[in-house]
Motif scaffolding. Structure first.
Motif, PDB file in Angstrom:
ATOM      1  N   LEU A   1       0.820  -1.207   0.000  1.00 11.05           N
ATOM      2  CA  LEU A   1       0.000   0.000   0.000  1.00 11.05           C
ATOM      3  C   LEU A   1       0.858   1.262   0.000  1.00 11.05           C
ATOM      4  CD1 LEU A   1      -2.785   1.266   0.112  1.00 11.05           C
ATOM      5  CD2 LEU A   1      -2.710   1.090   2.607  1.00 11.05           C
ATOM      6  N   GLY A   2       1.915   1.267   0.810  1.00 12.59           N
ATOM      7  CA  GLY A   2       2.788   2.433   0.842  1.00 12.59           C
ATOM      8  C   GLY A   2       3.484   2.660  -0.482  1.00 12.59           C
ATOM      9  N   GLN A   3       3.940   1.576  -1.130  1.00  7.47           N
ATOM     10  CA  GLN A   3       4.589   1.708  -2.439  1.00  7.47           C
ATOM     11  C   GLN A   3       3.622   2.258  -3.489  1.00  7.47           C
ATOM     12  OE1 GLN A   3       8.204   0.159  -3.215  1.00  7.47           O
ATOM     13  NE2 GLN A   3       7.956   1.261  -1.298  1.00  7.47           N
TER      14      GLN A   3
ATOM     15  N   GLY B   1       1.176   9.227  -5.760  1.00 13.24           N
ATOM     16  CA  GLY B   1       1.411  10.609  -5.352  1.00 13.24           C
ATOM     17  C   GLY B   1       2.397  11.319  -6.266  1.00 13.24           C
ATOM     18  N   VAL B   2       3.491  10.644  -6.590  1.00 14.09           N
ATOM     19  CA  VAL B   2       4.479  11.255  -7.484  1.00 14.09           C
ATOM     20  C   VAL B   2       3.895  11.443  -8.882  1.00 14.09           C
ATOM     21  CG1 VAL B   2       6.713  10.909  -8.586  1.00 14.09           C
ATOM     22  CG2 VAL B   2       6.443  10.416  -6.162  1.00 14.09           C
ATOM     23  N   ALA B   3       3.096  10.470  -9.346  1.00 20.87           N
ATOM     24  CA  ALA B   3       2.482  10.594 -10.669  1.00 20.87           C
ATOM     25  C   ALA B   3       1.512  11.774 -10.720  1.00 20.87           C
ATOM     26  CB  ALA B   3       1.758   9.293 -11.034  1.00 20.87           C
ATOM     27  N   LEU B   4       0.730  11.965  -9.651  1.00 22.62           N
ATOM     28  CA  LEU B   4      -0.193  13.108  -9.624  1.00 22.62           C
ATOM     29  C   LEU B   4       0.559  14.433  -9.584  1.00 22.62           C
ATOM     30  CD1 LEU B   4      -2.945  11.808  -7.172  1.00 22.62           C
ATOM     31  CD2 LEU B   4      -3.110  12.092  -9.646  1.00 22.62           C
ATOM     32  N   ALA B   5       1.663  14.476  -8.811  1.00 17.61           N
ATOM     33  CA  ALA B   5       2.471  15.701  -8.772  1.00 17.61           C
ATOM     34  C   ALA B   5       3.078  15.996 -10.134  1.00 17.61           C
ATOM     35  CB  ALA B   5       3.565  15.567  -7.712  1.00 17.61           C
ATOM     36  N   ALA B   6       3.579  14.944 -10.830  1.00 16.08           N
ATOM     37  CA  ALA B   6       4.142  15.148 -12.165  1.00 16.08           C
ATOM     38  C   ALA B   6       3.069  15.599 -13.156  1.00 16.08           C
ATOM     39  CB  ALA B   6       4.793  13.853 -12.650  1.00 16.08           C
TER      40      ALA B   6
END
Length: 262
Positions: A234-236, A242-247
């Motif tokens: 779940l953490g991975q 999260g990184v994909a949404l920020a990008a």
């Protein structure tokens, strides 16, 4: 870390003499291959660093972050290069117009490309050669801008003016003056818009960095979000999403800001 250092060392090795000799025969193909390797290398290193820090999810996140940063920097460099090329092209057209008004032949006016900037010289050199040989100058101008899509519209204006002058006998100096005024106005307007967008760009950068601030605050209060992201499926998954949404947010904001600049 040893693998990352070895990959960096391999990427920094100088090319062999055989590659240099083949580059003379196929310069475009070798250059494109080198550009792809140079683009993929930092992304792979970012993925290796993320793998060491946060596991498989960290590898995907690190590669995505590196790719996003490099793409953003490449777009900024391309925008700066386009603005510089427009300014140099406007100066070159102004010089050619002044020489034409002074009574110079169009081939002679084009032959003075050594006094122009490097970006304008790269575009005008084929046209100068075509003018000396009596070939079509307009088609040579288009060929000179074939690899520069960001400057193609300005070169097309100059080529159209040259074609009208050759076909209908309209004074070339008058047509180039109109083209110069248009290119110069667009360059100045673009610089003004980019300066006014400095505030929105800074706001977008701050909003992009807010998730990192939230993780830091969570560490300070003892929630330990880094351990949650590093352990468990779940953490991975949360890390990658999260990184994909920020990008995606970075790409979206860059597209909005870039569409405002001519």
């Amino acid at each position: 870390m040893a693998c990352a250092a070895l990959a960096a060392a391999i990427g920094c090795l100088p090319g062999s003499a055989a590659v240099a000799r083949f580059a003379v025969l196929w310069p475009v193909r070798i250059a494109r291959h080198g550009r792809r390797v140079w683009t993929a290398g930092p992304t792979v290193l970012g993925g290796c660093a993320g793998l060491l820090v946060a596991g498989p999810g960290g590898a995907l996140a690190g590669a995505l972050v590196t790719f996003t940063i490099r793409r953003r920097r490449a777009r900024h460099r391309a925008s700066s290069s386009a603005a510089a090329a427009s300014a140099q092209l406007a100066d070159a057209v102004s010089r050619i117009t002044e020489e034409l008004r002074a009574g110079s032949h169009p081939a002679t006016a084009l032959g003075g490309v050594r006094a122009d900037g490097p970006l304008a010289r790269e575009i005008l050199v084929p046209a100068a050669a075509a003018a000396r040989l009596g070939d079509g100058v307009a088609s040579a101008l288009r060929r000179g801008a074939a690899g520069r899509p960001e400057i193609a519209a300005d070169v097309e204006r100059i080529a159209a003016a040259w074609s009208l002058a050759e076909r209908h006998g309209i004074p070339l100096a008058e047509l180039l003056t109109r083209a110069h005024d248009d290119i110069r106005w667009r360059a100045r307007f673009g610089a003004t818009v980019r300066a006014q967008l400095a505030g929105p760009r800074a706001t977008a950068s701050v909003l992009t960095a807010l998730p990192l601030l939230g993780i830091a605050l969570g560490q300070l209060v003892g929630a330990d979000p880094i351990a949650v992201l590093r352990s468990g499926v779940l953490g991975q998954v949360m890390l990658v999403i999260g990184v994909a949404l920020a990008a995606a947010g970075v790409a979206w904001s860059e597209q909005i800001l870039r569409s405002a600049v001519p």
